[in-house]
Design a protein around this motif. Structure first.
Motif, PDB file in Angstrom:
ATOM      1  N   VAL A  72      10.401  59.333  90.801  1.00 57.11           N
ATOM      2  CA  VAL A  72      11.337  57.487  90.254  1.00 57.11           C
ATOM      3  C   VAL A  72       9.544  57.001  90.311  1.00 57.11           C
ATOM      4  O   VAL A  72       9.195  57.558  91.822  1.00 57.11           O
ATOM      5  CB  VAL A  72      12.045  56.864  90.284  1.00 57.11           C
ATOM      6  N   THR A  73       8.859  56.567  89.129  1.00 55.25           N
ATOM      7  CA  THR A  73       8.493  55.492  89.391  1.00 55.25           C
ATOM      8  C   THR A  73       8.020  54.557  88.778  1.00 55.25           C
ATOM      9  O   THR A  73       8.417  54.036  87.518  1.00 55.25           O
ATOM     10  CB  THR A  73       6.542  56.025  88.711  1.00 55.25           C
ATOM     11  N   LEU A  74       8.016  52.915  89.946  1.00 56.57           N
ATOM     12  CA  LEU A  74       7.938  51.512  89.665  1.00 56.57           C
ATOM     13  C   LEU A  74       7.198  51.095  89.123  1.00 56.57           C
ATOM     14  O   LEU A  74       6.280  51.009  90.820  1.00 56.57           O
ATOM     15  CB  LEU A  74       9.053  50.773  90.634  1.00 56.57           C
ATOM     16  N   THR A  75       6.883  50.537  88.229  1.00 54.93           N
ATOM     17  CA  THR A  75       5.884  48.938  88.034  1.00 54.93           C
ATOM     18  C   THR A  75       6.392  48.373  86.581  1.00 54.93           C
ATOM     19  O   THR A  75       6.915  48.971  86.028  1.00 54.93           O
ATOM     20  CB  THR A  75       4.757  50.368  87.325  1.00 54.93           C
ATOM     21  N   THR A  76       5.331  46.922  87.043  1.00 57.40           N
ATOM     22  CA  THR A  76       5.683  46.703  86.164  1.00 57.40           C
ATOM     23  C   THR A  76       4.312  46.375  85.029  1.00 57.40           C
ATOM     24  O   THR A  76       3.699  46.105  85.131  1.00 57.40           O
ATOM     25  CB  THR A  76       5.811  44.901  86.189  1.00 57.40           C
ATOM     26  N   HIS A  77       4.829  47.114  83.709  1.00 55.50           N
ATOM     27  CA  HIS A  77       3.677  47.140  82.852  1.00 55.50           C
ATOM     28  C   HIS A  77       3.136  45.944  81.713  1.00 55.50           C
ATOM     29  O   HIS A  77       1.762  46.883  82.059  1.00 55.50           O
ATOM     30  CB  HIS A  77       4.675  48.053  81.927  1.00 55.50           C
ATOM     31  N   ASP A  78       3.899  45.163  81.401  1.00 52.27           N
ATOM     32  CA  ASP A  78       2.821  43.879  81.291  1.00 52.27           C
ATOM     33  C   ASP A  78       2.776  43.670  81.919  1.00 52.27           C
ATOM     34  O   ASP A  78       1.347  42.760  81.653  1.00 52.27           O
ATOM     35  CB  ASP A  78       4.405  43.049  80.468  1.00 52.27           C
ATOM     36  N   LEU A  79       2.746  43.412  83.401  1.00 51.09           N
ATOM     37  CA  LEU A  79       1.481  42.689  84.197  1.00 51.09           C
ATOM     38  C   LEU A  79       0.435  43.692  84.745  1.00 51.09           C
ATOM     39  O   LEU A  79      -0.246  43.133  86.164  1.00 51.09           O
ATOM     40  CB  LEU A  79       2.912  42.437  85.235  1.00 51.09           C
ATOM     41  N   GLY A  80       1.003  45.142  84.306  1.00 51.61           N
ATOM     42  CA  GLY A  80      -0.049  45.623  84.919  1.00 51.61           C
ATOM     43  C   GLY A  80      -0.373  45.871  86.784  1.00 51.61           C
ATOM     44  O   GLY A  80      -1.231  46.756  87.704  1.00 51.61           O
ATOM     45  N   GLY A  81       1.174  46.151  87.152  1.00 51.28           N
ATOM     46  CA  GLY A  81       1.057  46.414  88.218  1.00 51.28           C
ATOM     47  C   GLY A  81       2.343  45.075  89.313  1.00 51.28           C
ATOM     48  O   GLY A  81       3.171  45.580  88.090  1.00 51.28           O
ATOM     49  N   LEU A  82       2.920  45.948  90.411  1.00 46.20           N
ATOM     50  CA  LEU A  82       4.374  45.315  90.926  1.00 46.20           C
ATOM     51  C   LEU A  82       3.976  43.889  90.889  1.00 46.20           C
ATOM     52  O   LEU A  82       3.400  42.993  91.156  1.00 46.20           O
ATOM     53  CB  LEU A  82       3.714  46.011  92.703  1.00 46.20           C
ATOM     54  N   SER A  83       5.574  44.217  91.210  1.00 46.32           N
ATOM     55  CA  SER A  83       6.607  43.094  90.773  1.00 46.32           C
ATOM     56  C   SER A  83       7.573  42.602  92.142  1.00 46.32           C
ATOM     57  O   SER A  83       7.630  43.684  92.294  1.00 46.32           O
ATOM     58  CB  SER A  83       6.923  42.270  89.365  1.00 46.32           C
ATOM     59  N   THR A  84       8.097  41.288  91.604  1.00 44.78           N
ATOM     60  CA  THR A  84       9.260  41.231  92.709  1.00 44.78           C
ATOM     61  C   THR A  84      10.426  42.408  91.536  1.00 44.78           C
ATOM     62  O   THR A  84      11.151  42.319  92.867  1.00 44.78           O
ATOM     63  CB  THR A  84       9.970  40.036  92.342  1.00 44.78           C
ATOM     64  N   LEU A  85      10.476  42.718  90.559  1.00 47.52           N
ATOM     65  CA  LEU A  85      11.659  43.464  90.078  1.00 47.52           C
ATOM     66  C   LEU A  85      11.279  44.868  90.552  1.00 47.52           C
ATOM     67  O   LEU A  85      12.514  45.215  90.602  1.00 47.52           O
ATOM     68  CB  LEU A  85      11.373  43.631  87.602  1.00 47.52           C
ATOM     69  N   ASP A  86      10.144  45.259  90.857  1.00 54.98           N
ATOM     70  CA  ASP A  86      10.027  46.678  91.101  1.00 54.98           C
ATOM     71  C   ASP A  86      10.586  46.856  92.576  1.00 54.98           C
ATOM     72  O   ASP A  86      11.583  47.746  93.278  1.00 54.98           O
ATOM     73  CB  ASP A  86       8.522  46.983  90.988  1.00 54.98           C
ATOM     74  N   VAL A  87      10.371  45.740  93.572  1.00 52.56           N
ATOM     75  CA  VAL A  87      10.829  45.690  95.322  1.00 52.56           C
ATOM     76  C   VAL A  87      12.245  45.726  94.563  1.00 52.56           C
ATOM     77  O   VAL A  87      13.349  46.460  96.043  1.00 52.56           O
ATOM     78  CB  VAL A  87      10.234  44.639  95.952  1.00 52.56           C
ATOM     79  N   LYS A  88      13.266  44.615  93.772  1.00 54.26           N
ATOM     80  CA  LYS A  88      14.363  44.435  93.554  1.00 54.26           C
ATOM     81  C   LYS A  88      15.113  46.185  93.285  1.00 54.26           C
ATOM     82  O   LYS A  88      16.058  46.189  94.073  1.00 54.26           O
ATOM     83  CB  LYS A  88      14.361  44.014  92.917  1.00 54.26           C
ATOM     84  N   LEU A  89      14.418  46.810  92.240  1.00 53.89           N
ATOM     85  CA  LEU A  89      14.689  47.809  91.959  1.00 53.89           C
ATOM     86  C   LEU A  89      14.972  48.960  93.310  1.00 53.89           C
ATOM     87  O   LEU A  89      15.815  49.638  93.171  1.00 53.89           O
ATOM     88  CB  LEU A  89      14.396  48.357  90.438  1.00 53.89           C
ATOM     89  N   ALA A  90      14.076  48.829  93.135  1.00 56.72           N
ATOM     90  CA  ALA A  90      13.676  49.610  94.674  1.00 56.72           C
ATOM     91  C   ALA A  90      14.762  49.576  95.518  1.00 56.72           C
ATOM     92  O   ALA A  90      15.449  51.358  96.187  1.00 56.72           O
ATOM     93  CB  ALA A  90      12.118  50.050  95.207  1.00 56.72           C
ATOM     94  N   ARG A  91      15.338  48.873  96.211  1.00 58.40           N
ATOM     95  CA  ARG A  91      15.672  48.239  96.806  1.00 58.40           C
ATOM     96  C   ARG A  91      17.426  48.922  96.670  1.00 58.40           C
ATOM     97  O   ARG A  91      18.190  49.707  97.459  1.00 58.40           O
ATOM     98  CB  ARG A  91      16.387  47.030  97.431  1.00 58.40           C
ATOM     99  N   LYS A  92      17.697  48.841  95.189  1.00 58.78           N
ATOM    100  CA  LYS A  92      19.013  49.265  94.704  1.00 58.78           C
ATOM    101  C   LYS A  92      19.198  50.745  94.408  1.00 58.78           C
ATOM    102  O   LYS A  92      20.430  51.302  94.842  1.00 58.78           O
ATOM    103  CB  LYS A  92      19.395  48.813  93.331  1.00 58.78           C
ATOM    104  N   LEU A  93      17.690  51.154  94.065  1.00 53.62           N
ATOM    105  CA  LEU A  93      18.010  52.548  93.623  1.00 53.62           C
ATOM    106  C   LEU A  93      18.253  53.598  95.270  1.00 53.62           C
ATOM    107  O   LEU A  93      18.281  54.718  95.017  1.00 53.62           O
ATOM    108  CB  LEU A  93      16.696  53.304  93.470  1.00 53.62           C
ATOM    109  N   ASP A  94      17.960  52.379  96.657  1.00 53.68           N
ATOM    110  CA  ASP A  94      17.599  53.458  97.760  1.00 53.68           C
ATOM    111  C   ASP A  94      20.006  53.354  98.167  1.00 53.68           C
ATOM    112  O   ASP A  94      20.005  54.015  98.712  1.00 53.68           O
ATOM    113  CB  ASP A  94      17.186  52.539  98.951  1.00 53.68           C
ATOM    114  N   GLN A  95      19.955  52.188  97.850  1.00 53.02           N
ATOM    115  CA  GLN A  95      21.493  51.913  98.193  1.00 53.02           C
ATOM    116  C   GLN A  95      22.560  52.319  97.744  1.00 53.02           C
ATOM    117  O   GLN A  95      23.207  53.095  97.048  1.00 53.02           O
ATOM    118  CB  GLN A  95      21.752  50.217  97.253  1.00 53.02           C
ATOM    119  N   LEU A  96      22.063  52.544  95.765  1.00 58.89           N
ATOM    120  CA  LEU A  96      22.517  53.713  94.934  1.00 58.89           C
ATOM    121  C   LEU A  96      22.907  55.417  95.832  1.00 58.89           C
ATOM    122  O   LEU A  96      23.418  56.067  94.872  1.00 58.89           O
ATOM    123  CB  LEU A  96      22.032  53.155  93.845  1.00 58.89           C
ATOM    124  N   VAL A  97      21.907  55.768  96.869  1.00 57.04           N
ATOM    125  CA  VAL A  97      22.105  57.058  96.376  1.00 57.04           C
ATOM    126  C   VAL A  97      23.390  57.630  98.018  1.00 57.04           C
ATOM    127  O   VAL A  97      23.734  56.809  98.533  1.00 57.04           O
ATOM    128  CB  VAL A  97      20.989  57.700  97.578  1.00 57.04           C
TER     129      VAL A  97
END
Length: 97
Positions: A72-97
């Motif tokens: 998995v790679t997370l970035t917010t393409h329309d901002l050209g980098g990391l956003s809080t959405l990336d952090v939120k989704l990363a945390r959720k993915l860790d919870q889903l394992v």
């Protein structure tokens, strides 16, 4: 509107993710992690659960699956980098394992 992570937000939010196996991508302002599962079915089930959140939050990961691995790679393409959405989704993915 989602904004690119500030330096302060990075210092606050990223260490916890990095401690769980996420890493900064070498070629982009992005987080990356490889997940390993018992078999293809478990890997695909993880992707299915994750897709529900990604769609709900309108924030979709760049990912690939090969048998029991999901990269998995997370970035917010329309901002050209990391956003809080990336952090939120990363945390959720860790919870889903």
């Amino acid at each position: 509107m989602t904004e690119k992570l500030s330096d302060t937000a990075r210092e606050t939010l990223l260490p916890a993710l990095l401690s769980t196996g996420w890493a900064m991508a070498e070629d982009a302002d992005a987080l990356t992690k490889s997940f390993r599962f018992d078999d293809f079915t478990a890997a695909f089930a993880f992707m299915t659960r994750a897709a529900l959140y990604a769609e709900k939050w309108d924030h979709h990961p760049d990912w690939s699956n090969s048998y029991n691995r999901v990269k998995v790679t997370l970035t917010t393409h329309d901002l050209g980098g990391l956003s809080t959405l990336d952090v939120k989704l990363a945390r959720k993915l860790d919870q889903l394992v």
